[in-house]
Design a protein around this motif. Structure first.
Motif, PDB file in Angstrom:
ATOM      1  N   ARG A 157       0.819  -1.219   0.000  1.00  0.00           N
ATOM      2  CA  ARG A 157       0.000   0.000   0.000  1.00  0.00           C
ATOM      3  C   ARG A 157       0.854   1.271   0.000  1.00  0.00           C
ATOM      4  NH1 ARG A 157      -2.120  -4.293   1.257  1.00  0.00           N
ATOM      5  NH2 ARG A 157      -4.309  -4.735   0.966  1.00  0.00           N
ATOM      6  N   ASN A 158       2.171   1.053  -0.160  1.00  0.00           N
ATOM      7  CA  ASN A 158       3.128   2.153  -0.293  1.00  0.00           C
ATOM      8  C   ASN A 158       3.210   3.040   0.947  1.00  0.00           C
ATOM      9  OD1 ASN A 158       5.170   3.259  -1.824  1.00  0.00           O
ATOM     10  ND2 ASN A 158       3.844   4.845  -2.680  1.00  0.00           N
ATOM     11  N   PHE A 159       3.169   2.409   2.124  1.00  0.00           N
ATOM     12  CA  PHE A 159       3.357   3.134   3.379  1.00  0.00           C
ATOM     13  C   PHE A 159       4.625   2.633   4.046  1.00  0.00           C
ATOM     14  CE2 PHE A 159      -1.120   3.942   2.807  1.00  0.00           C
ATOM     15  CZ  PHE A 159      -1.195   5.277   3.150  1.00  0.00           C
ATOM     16  N   ASN A 160       5.398   3.574   4.541  1.00  0.00           N
ATOM     17  CA  ASN A 160       6.628   3.235   5.232  1.00  0.00           C
ATOM     18  C   ASN A 160       6.329   2.988   6.710  1.00  0.00           C
ATOM     19  OD1 ASN A 160       9.446   2.903   5.541  1.00  0.00           O
ATOM     20  ND2 ASN A 160       9.569   4.986   6.362  1.00  0.00           N
ATOM     21  N   ILE A 161       6.858   1.913   7.233  1.00  0.00           N
ATOM     22  CA  ILE A 161       6.767   1.647   8.668  1.00  0.00           C
ATOM     23  C   ILE A 161       7.896   2.430   9.332  1.00  0.00           C
ATOM     24  CG2 ILE A 161       7.001  -0.099  10.456  1.00  0.00           C
ATOM     25  CD1 ILE A 161       5.847  -2.136   8.458  1.00  0.00           C
ATOM     26  N   GLU A 162       7.553   3.352  10.224  1.00  0.00           N
ATOM     27  CA  GLU A 162       8.573   4.129  10.936  1.00  0.00           C
ATOM     28  C   GLU A 162       9.335   3.256  11.912  1.00  0.00           C
ATOM     29  OE1 GLU A 162       8.381   7.342   8.851  1.00  0.00           O
ATOM     30  OE2 GLU A 162       9.493   7.485  10.731  1.00  0.00           O
ATOM     31  N   SER A 163       8.590   2.428  12.642  1.00  0.00           N
ATOM     32  CA  SER A 163       9.217   1.453  13.528  1.00  0.00           C
ATOM     33  C   SER A 163       8.258   0.302  13.740  1.00  0.00           C
ATOM     34  CB  SER A 163       9.624   2.078  14.865  1.00  0.00           C
ATOM     35  OG  SER A 163       8.500   2.316  15.676  1.00  0.00           O
ATOM     36  N   ILE A 164       8.835  -0.843  14.079  1.00  0.00           N
ATOM     37  CA  ILE A 164       8.021  -2.009  14.383  1.00  0.00           C
ATOM     38  C   ILE A 164       8.767  -2.808  15.450  1.00  0.00           C
ATOM     39  CG2 ILE A 164       8.981  -3.391  12.502  1.00  0.00           C
ATOM     40  CD1 ILE A 164       6.126  -4.553  12.125  1.00  0.00           C
ATOM     41  N   THR A 165       8.066  -3.129  16.507  1.00  0.00           N
ATOM     42  CA  THR A 165       8.646  -3.962  17.559  1.00  0.00           C
ATOM     43  C   THR A 165       7.745  -5.161  17.763  1.00  0.00           C
ATOM     44  OG1 THR A 165       7.520  -2.711  19.292  1.00  0.00           O
ATOM     45  CG2 THR A 165       9.764  -2.038  18.751  1.00  0.00           C
ATOM     46  N   VAL A 166       8.355  -6.293  18.021  1.00  0.00           N
ATOM     47  CA  VAL A 166       7.608  -7.532  18.213  1.00  0.00           C
ATOM     48  C   VAL A 166       8.206  -8.286  19.388  1.00  0.00           C
ATOM     49  CG1 VAL A 166       6.812  -9.661  17.142  1.00  0.00           C
ATOM     50  CG2 VAL A 166       7.320  -7.688  15.716  1.00  0.00           C
ATOM     51  N   GLY A 167       7.340  -8.845  20.199  1.00  0.00           N
ATOM     52  CA  GLY A 167       7.821  -9.674  21.298  1.00  0.00           C
ATOM     53  C   GLY A 167       6.700 -10.530  21.836  1.00  0.00           C
TER      54      GLY A 167
END
Length: 166
Positions: free
Chosen positions: A27-37
């Protein structure tokens, strides 16, 4: 543009992160940050996704996230009702005692911790709101920044509000 934070619960298994990041890419959106846990349940992971855009974009992406089979719950978090934190490791070159003393004072003022010391450098761990980390990094420009590693935002709603499975 405004920053939006999605709190999500997902299946804790291989490939889920790729599916989520691909959905944003398509969808042409940049993820600024992603955290997973992992969460308190071993089969479920919490994913905090931050993006910049317009309100309608965020609403649309929330709907698209809900359609992914491995995404169990999604909530667009209200910043005024959410605790947001980030961790950063900052390595700075400091060769003389005066610079070291200044750096230790700045670290104390920001309630950060010195986690490594070498003859020519100091590594500082700082945790807090992204604006606090930005302010600390701005002050560190007076020294020689060798490396900066930021984890990205993790967030949780205040009080009894939560992202829960229905």
């Amino acid at each position: 543009m405004k920053t939006f934070i999605f709190g999500t619960l997902v299946e804790h298994k291989p490939g889920v992160l790729q599916k989520v990041s691909n959905m944003f890419r398509q969808r042409n959106f940049n993820i600024e940050s992603i955290t997973v846990g992992p969460t308190e349940r071993g089969d479920i992971a919490r994913m905090t996704i931050t993006m910049k855009g317009e309100e309608e974009d965020a609403v649309q992406l929330e709907k698209q996230l809900r359609k992914l089979i491995d995404v169990l719950e999604v909530k667009l978090l209200d910043p005024s009702e959410t605790v947001v934190r980030e961790l950063a490791l900052v390595k700075v070159r400091v060769e003389d005692w005066r610079a070291r003393s200044d750096l230790v004072n700045w670290a104390n003022i920001f309630r950060s911790r010195i986690v490594d010391v070498s003859p020519d450098s100091i590594m500082i761990e700082i945790t807090g709101a992204p604006s606090k980390i930005d302010a600390f990094l701005e002050l560190m420009k007076r020294f020689e920044l060798l490396e900066v590693s930021r984890t990205g935002i993790t967030a949780m709603e205040r009080g009894l509000n939560r992202i829960g499975l229905k």
